[in-house]
Design a protein around this motif. Structure first.
Motif: not given
Length: 168
Positions: A66-69, A74-78, A158-167
Motif C-alpha cells: 500500500k505504500t512506498i515504505g 520488501l526490497f530490503r528483505q530481498i 504517523k500519529a500513532r508512531g507507526i514507522p513508514a518502513i515496517p520492520r
C-alpha cells in the motif's frame, strides 16, 4: 496451508541441500529471509522429481503493498536475504540499482555485499512522506477518493508512531 514445488534433482541437484541448510537451526537468523522447508518428499522410484513443502505465503506477483515504505521494506528483505545467503555460501528511485543488478553482463553486476549499502543509502535519501506515498502503476493516477483514504490512513499511522518502513 502449504505450497508444493516440484524440483528436478538431475537439473538442479543443489537446490534441496542448500534449501535444507538455509532452513536449519544452525543458520537461524533475523537476516535469513529464506522460506523454510517444512518437508522434502523424495522422488518416487523411476522419477527425477522430488517435492519441497513450503508454508503458503503471499502471492509476490500481486503483493498487497500500500505504500512506498512497504515496497522499500520488501526490497530490503530481498536484498538482505540474498546477501545473507551469499555470505553463508562464500520504483524510480531504485532504477539504477535494479538495472545494475540485472545487467546483461554478469561480470558487471554488483556483489550483494555492495547492493545492501546502496539500498540503505537510497532509503536514507527518502523522506517519511515519500516512503508513505501510495504504490501506483506506472502512468496511472489515484482517484481522489483512494488518495484521500490512503493519506488518512497514513496520517493516523504517523500519529500513532507507526514507522513508514515496517520492520518484522
Amino acid at each position: 496451508m502449504v505450497m508444493l514445488k516440484a524440483v528436478n534433482r538431475i537439473r538442479t541437484p543443489d537446490e534441496i541441500p542448500v534449501g535444507k541448510l538455509l532452513s536449519s537451526e544452525r543458520l537461524a537468523s533475523p537476516r535469513n529471509h529464506c522460506i523454510p522447508y517444512l518437508e522434502v518428499i523424495d522422488a518416487p522410484d523411476g522419477s527425477d522429481f522430488s517435492f519441497i513443502v513450503f508454508p503458503l505465503l503471499l502471492d509476490t506477483e500481486h503483493a498487497p503493498l500500500k505504500t512506498i515504505g512497504e515496497a522499500v521494506e520488501l526490497f530490503r528483505q530481498i536484498f538482505e536475504g540474498c546477501n545473507y545467503a551469499k555470505a553463508k555460501q562464500g520504483f524510480e528511485f531504485m532504477r539504477e540499482l535494479v538495472n545494475d543488478m540485472t545487467n546483461a553482463d554478469p561480470q558487471k553486476r554488483p556483489l550483494m555485499s555492495e547492493v545492501v549499502p546502496r539500498l540503505n543509502a537510497i532509503i536514507e535519501g527518502l523522506s517519511d512522506w515519500e516512503l508513505r506515498s501510495p504504490v501506483i502503476r506506472a502512468g496511472k493516477r489515484l482517484k481522489w477518493r483512494r488518495r484521500v483514504a490512503h493519506w488518512t490512513v497514513q496520517l493516523i499511522r504517523k500519529a500513532r508512531g507507526i514507522p513508514a518502513i515496517p520492520r518484522a
